[in-house]
Design a protein around this motif. Structure first.
Motif, PDB file in Angstrom:
ATOM      1  N   ALA A  57      29.569  11.243  79.122  1.00  0.00           N
ATOM      2  CA  ALA A  57      29.890   9.881  78.675  1.00  0.00           C
ATOM      3  C   ALA A  57      28.932   9.471  77.566  1.00  0.00           C
ATOM      4  O   ALA A  57      27.721   9.703  77.666  1.00  0.00           O
ATOM      5  N   VAL A  58      29.482   8.889  76.529  1.00  0.00           N
ATOM      6  CA  VAL A  58      28.636   8.301  75.487  1.00  0.00           C
ATOM      7  C   VAL A  58      28.185   6.941  76.011  1.00  0.00           C
ATOM      8  O   VAL A  58      28.997   6.148  76.493  1.00  0.00           O
ATOM      9  N   THR A  59      26.895   6.691  75.942  1.00  0.00           N
ATOM     10  CA  THR A  59      26.385   5.436  76.500  1.00  0.00           C
ATOM     11  C   THR A  59      26.038   4.422  75.408  1.00  0.00           C
ATOM     12  O   THR A  59      25.947   3.230  75.671  1.00  0.00           O
ATOM     13  N   SER A  88      53.178  15.917  82.073  1.00  0.00           N
ATOM     14  CA  SER A  88      52.045  15.209  82.669  1.00  0.00           C
ATOM     15  C   SER A  88      50.874  15.230  81.696  1.00  0.00           C
ATOM     16  O   SER A  88      50.713  16.177  80.915  1.00  0.00           O
ATOM     17  N   ARG A  89      50.046  14.203  81.755  1.00  0.00           N
ATOM     18  CA  ARG A  89      48.851  14.182  80.910  1.00  0.00           C
ATOM     19  C   ARG A  89      47.882  15.276  81.352  1.00  0.00           C
ATOM     20  O   ARG A  89      47.089  15.783  80.555  1.00  0.00           O
ATOM     21  N   TYR A  90      47.957  15.630  82.623  1.00  0.00           N
ATOM     22  CA  TYR A  90      47.123  16.711  83.157  1.00  0.00           C
ATOM     23  C   TYR A  90      47.363  17.978  82.334  1.00  0.00           C
ATOM     24  O   TYR A  90      46.428  18.635  81.884  1.00  0.00           O
ATOM     25  N   GLY A 131      53.047   4.421  73.368  1.00  0.00           N
ATOM     26  CA  GLY A 131      51.592   4.363  73.191  1.00  0.00           C
ATOM     27  C   GLY A 131      51.014   5.725  72.836  1.00  0.00           C
ATOM     28  O   GLY A 131      50.100   5.834  72.012  1.00  0.00           O
ATOM     29  N   MET A 132      51.568   6.773  73.448  1.00  0.00           N
ATOM     30  CA  MET A 132      51.050   8.118  73.146  1.00  0.00           C
ATOM     31  C   MET A 132      51.357   8.495  71.696  1.00  0.00           C
ATOM     32  O   MET A 132      50.525   9.081  71.011  1.00  0.00           O
ATOM     33  N   SER A 133      52.554   8.131  71.236  1.00  0.00           N
ATOM     34  CA  SER A 133      52.901   8.441  69.844  1.00  0.00           C
ATOM     35  C   SER A 133      51.992   7.671  68.894  1.00  0.00           C
ATOM     36  O   SER A 133      51.559   8.192  67.866  1.00  0.00           O
ATOM     37  N   HIS A 157      44.039  13.969  85.918  1.00  0.00           N
ATOM     38  CA  HIS A 157      45.196  13.069  85.862  1.00  0.00           C
ATOM     39  C   HIS A 157      44.791  11.735  85.246  1.00  0.00           C
ATOM     40  O   HIS A 157      43.632  11.333  85.335  1.00  0.00           O
ATOM     41  N   ARG A 158      45.764  11.072  84.627  1.00  0.00           N
ATOM     42  CA  ARG A 158      45.526   9.749  84.030  1.00  0.00           C
ATOM     43  C   ARG A 158      46.678   8.826  84.400  1.00  0.00           C
ATOM     44  O   ARG A 158      47.786   9.302  84.627  1.00  0.00           O
ATOM     45  N   VAL A 159      46.405   7.539  84.317  1.00  0.00           N
ATOM     46  CA  VAL A 159      47.492   6.577  84.500  1.00  0.00           C
ATOM     47  C   VAL A 159      48.288   6.521  83.203  1.00  0.00           C
ATOM     48  O   VAL A 159      47.765   6.130  82.158  1.00  0.00           O
ATOM     49  N   CYS A 160      49.536   6.953  83.273  1.00  0.00           N
ATOM     50  CA  CYS A 160      50.402   6.977  82.093  1.00  0.00           C
ATOM     51  C   CYS A 160      51.814   7.272  82.593  1.00  0.00           C
ATOM     52  O   CYS A 160      51.976   7.980  83.594  1.00  0.00           O
ATOM     53  N   GLY A 161      52.826   6.753  81.906  1.00  0.00           N
ATOM     54  CA  GLY A 161      54.212   7.003  82.315  1.00  0.00           C
ATOM     55  C   GLY A 161      54.691   8.409  81.979  1.00  0.00           C
ATOM     56  O   GLY A 161      55.714   8.867  82.475  1.00  0.00           O
ATOM     57  N   GLU A 162      53.991   9.095  81.066  1.00  0.00           N
ATOM     58  CA  GLU A 162      54.210  10.519  80.775  1.00  0.00           C
ATOM     59  C   GLU A 162      55.581  10.828  80.170  1.00  0.00           C
ATOM     60  O   GLU A 162      56.097  11.930  80.292  1.00  0.00           O
ATOM     61  N   PHE A 163      56.144   9.821  79.510  1.00  0.00           N
ATOM     62  CA  PHE A 163      57.349  10.045  78.709  1.00  0.00           C
ATOM     63  C   PHE A 163      56.927   9.972  77.247  1.00  0.00           C
ATOM     64  O   PHE A 163      56.386   8.952  76.804  1.00  0.00           O
ATOM     65  N   ILE A 164      57.137  11.057  76.502  1.00  0.00           N
ATOM     66  CA  ILE A 164      56.761  11.046  75.083  1.00  0.00           C
ATOM     67  C   ILE A 164      58.004  10.983  74.223  1.00  0.00           C
ATOM     68  O   ILE A 164      58.920  11.795  74.376  1.00  0.00           O
ATOM     69  N   GLY A 199      44.059   5.175  68.555  1.00  0.00           N
ATOM     70  CA  GLY A 199      44.757   5.067  69.839  1.00  0.00           C
ATOM     71  C   GLY A 199      44.531   3.707  70.471  1.00  0.00           C
ATOM     72  O   GLY A 199      44.414   2.683  69.787  1.00  0.00           O
ATOM     73  N   ASP A 200      44.435   3.687  71.797  1.00  0.00           N
ATOM     74  CA  ASP A 200      44.304   2.412  72.517  1.00  0.00           C
ATOM     75  C   ASP A 200      43.018   1.667  72.155  1.00  0.00           C
ATOM     76  O   ASP A 200      42.932   0.456  72.352  1.00  0.00           O
ATOM     77  N   SER A 201      42.008   2.363  71.655  1.00  0.00           N
ATOM     78  CA  SER A 201      40.767   1.672  71.248  1.00  0.00           C
ATOM     79  C   SER A 201      41.029   0.721  70.091  1.00  0.00           C
ATOM     80  O   SER A 201      40.280  -0.227  69.882  1.00  0.00           O
ATOM     81  N   ARG A 219      39.884   0.575  77.648  1.00  0.00           N
ATOM     82  CA  ARG A 219      38.691  -0.196  77.969  1.00  0.00           C
ATOM     83  C   ARG A 219      37.609   0.778  78.396  1.00  0.00           C
ATOM     84  O   ARG A 219      37.841   1.636  79.243  1.00  0.00           O
ATOM     85  N   SER A 220      36.424   0.622  77.814  1.00  0.00           N
ATOM     86  CA  SER A 220      35.348   1.560  78.121  1.00  0.00           C
ATOM     87  C   SER A 220      34.030   0.797  78.141  1.00  0.00           C
ATOM     88  O   SER A 220      33.903  -0.278  77.530  1.00  0.00           O
ATOM     89  N   ALA A 221      33.046   1.388  78.796  1.00  0.00           N
ATOM     90  CA  ALA A 221      31.707   0.783  78.796  1.00  0.00           C
ATOM     91  C   ALA A 221      31.195   0.647  77.357  1.00  0.00           C
ATOM     92  O   ALA A 221      30.414  -0.253  77.037  1.00  0.00           O
ATOM     93  N   LEU A 278      44.633  11.550  73.808  1.00  0.00           N
ATOM     94  CA  LEU A 278      45.479  12.089  72.730  1.00  0.00           C
ATOM     95  C   LEU A 278      44.930  11.779  71.346  1.00  0.00           C
ATOM     96  O   LEU A 278      44.933  12.643  70.460  1.00  0.00           O
ATOM     97  N   ALA A 279      44.433  10.546  71.154  1.00  0.00           N
ATOM     98  CA  ALA A 279      43.930  10.184  69.825  1.00  0.00           C
ATOM     99  C   ALA A 279      42.717  11.050  69.479  1.00  0.00           C
ATOM    100  O   ALA A 279      42.612  11.587  68.369  1.00  0.00           O
ATOM    101  N   GLY A 280      41.810  11.209  70.439  1.00  0.00           N
ATOM    102  CA  GLY A 280      40.590  11.973  70.190  1.00  0.00           C
ATOM    103  C   GLY A 280      40.876  13.451  69.991  1.00  0.00           C
ATOM    104  O   GLY A 280      40.358  14.082  69.061  1.00  0.00           O
ATOM    105  N   PHE A 289      33.344  14.031  72.621  1.00  0.00           N
ATOM    106  CA  PHE A 289      32.754  13.690  73.918  1.00  0.00           C
ATOM    107  C   PHE A 289      33.846  13.158  74.843  1.00  0.00           C
ATOM    108  O   PHE A 289      34.585  12.247  74.459  1.00  0.00           O
ATOM    109  N   GLU A 290      33.919  13.711  76.030  1.00  0.00           N
ATOM    110  CA  GLU A 290      34.865  13.198  77.029  1.00  0.00           C
ATOM    111  C   GLU A 290      34.105  13.019  78.336  1.00  0.00           C
ATOM    112  O   GLU A 290      33.444  13.939  78.799  1.00  0.00           O
ATOM    113  N   LYS A 291      34.216  11.835  78.917  1.00  0.00           N
ATOM    114  CA  LYS A 291      33.405  11.573  80.116  1.00  0.00           C
ATOM    115  C   LYS A 291      33.913  12.316  81.348  1.00  0.00           C
ATOM    116  O   LYS A 291      33.160  12.556  82.277  1.00  0.00           O
TER     117      LYS A 291
END
Ligand SMILES: Cc1cc2nc3c(=O)[nH]c(=O)nc-3n(C[C@H](O)[C@H](O)[C@H](O)COP(=O)(O)OP(=O)(O)OC[C@H]3O[C@@H](n4cnc5c(N)ncnc54)[C@H](O)[C@@H]3O)c2cc1C
Length: 343
Positions: free
Chosen positions: A121-123, A97-99, A293-295, A42-49, A280-282, A153-155, A15-17, A34-36
């Motif tokens: 993926a950005v490396t 859904s985030r999907y 968190g989404m807001s 699908h993503r892990v998220c409660g999906e309530f905005i 966002g979460d970063s 969390r990302s590489a 969402l932030a990106g 860039f999106e990996k």
């Protein structure tokens, strides 16, 4: 501008990106995202905005009314022994859904002129000669500004040597999160939160007939105790709450395996690192119990964008850009995150 040189490079298409990319492209900036993963996913998220973000999403071009999403204005909480209480939600929100949400936003981003590099993926992220250098598995790009929107969390956090990732996490503060979409028949206007030992599980309606998002957060040590097996842990820990036992044993899952993420860390992060504006979460992860968190991810995009545009117009130099973003980010979010960490 040369082919691989951009005004704004965005790493991470959540969402932030996505919101940052749409806002910047609408100002006529040359934007790459860039999106990996490959959309939709699908993503892990409660999906309530929270409705806090409704108008902003509409302003990005999301036709919320047309999607006929469930409005959610009640909260039902049960304790670990199954006693429950109902509350009215002041602001309320909706389920999606985030999907679907991310898919709709990436369509808007493309229509707005964003160059979307999915499955990419950005490396490596470097900064040299006043430019960001972005390396992917098969190419190099440069940009005048960069937004780090790569999530919890990302590489890339490792490659950037970010302080939050260097500290080993005590097992009680190291969380895992698990998400299912299930077929259920619960009140569509209610988000339910069910507490169990060292965790809680949310369940609420998203789009589609009888489709509900069921998502929980618990400590990694709970999972370790059950040999790393999700199903056995659920039976041993979550089922102690009789409501969860009933739901989890009777609602069929709509996909084969649950989505699982680990090493969820609510520790402090910095809003600017190595000249990259984190969004966002970063920039900071709020506990899902706070439900927004989404807001926050959307809001941080809205904060970054005018400052970046000012910089690109030459009205701010780089230290001012970074200071202005840090100040406004802290003003908006520091207190929320602090409260979230105490929950
Ligand atoms: C269990 C749980 C439940 C939650 N429930 C809710 C809820 O109900 N309501 C709510 O408002 N918030 C909720 N949240 C919080 C919410 O999901 C996040 O705050 C929000 O998704 C953050 O958006 P983001 O854009 O910062 O990150 P994300 O949506 O995670 O996006 C980051 C993106 O970056 C990509 N990426 C990572 N590394 C790279 C790389 N190197 N190169 C390219 N791409 C990369 C990832 O693939 C990902 O698509 C929940 C969080 C958890 C953990």
């Amino acid at each position: 501008m040369s082919e691989n040189k951009y005004d704004v490079a965005i790493i991470g298409g959540g969402l932030a990106g996505l919101a940052s990319s749409i806002l910047s492209a609408r100002q006529g900036k040359k934007v790459i995202l860039f999106e990996k993963n490959k959309y939709p996913f699908h993503r892990v998220c409660g999906e309530f905005i929270s409705n806090e973000s409704r108008q902003f999403l509409v302003s990005l071009g999301l036709n919320i009314d047309e999607l006929r999403l469930p409005s959610i204005n009640k909260l039902n909480i049960s304790t670990s022994n199954g006693d429950s209480r109902a509350f009215q939600l002041g602001l309320g929100g909706f389920g999606i859904s985030r999907y679907l949400l991310d898919h709709k936003l990436v369509e808007i981003a493309r229509q707005s002129g964003v160059e979307v590099r999915e499955n990419t993926a950005v490396t490596k992220l470097d900064f040299q000669d006043d430019l960001h250098e972005i390396t992917t598995s098969d190419n190099k790009f440069s940009a005048k500004t960069a937004i780090g929107a790569f999530g919890k969390r990302s590489a890339i956090d490792k490659q950037m040597n970010r302080p939050f990732i260097k500290k080993p996490l005590p097992s009680k503060r190291n969380f895992i999160a698990v998400k299912y979409h299930v077929k259920a028949n619960l009140p569509a206007d209610t988000i339910e939160l069910h507490i169990f030992k060292d965790g809680y599980c949310g369940i609420s309606k998203v789009e589609g007939e009888d489709r509900y998002c069921m998502c929980y957060l618990t400590t990694a040590s709970n999972l370790q105790e059950y040999g790393g097996d999700i199903k056995t842990m659920q039976e041993g820990v979550l089922y102690k709450n009789p409501i969860l036992k009933d739901y989890m044993s009777s609602f069929p899952s709509l996909y084969d395996d649950p989505l699982v993420i680990s090493q969820v860390n609510f520790g402090r992060k910095l809003p600017v690192e190595n000249h990259v504006l984190m969004a966002g979460d970063s920039a900071g992860l709020i506990t899902p119990l706070c439900g927004n968190g989404m807001s926050m991810a959307l809001h941080s995009a809205a904060l970054a964008f005018p400052i970046i545009v000012s910089f690109l117009k030459g009205n701010l130099n780089r230290p001012d850009l970074e200071q202005a973003y840090t100040t406004s980010w802290k003003r908006q979010f520091s207190m929320r995150l602090k409260v979230g960490r105490t929950l």
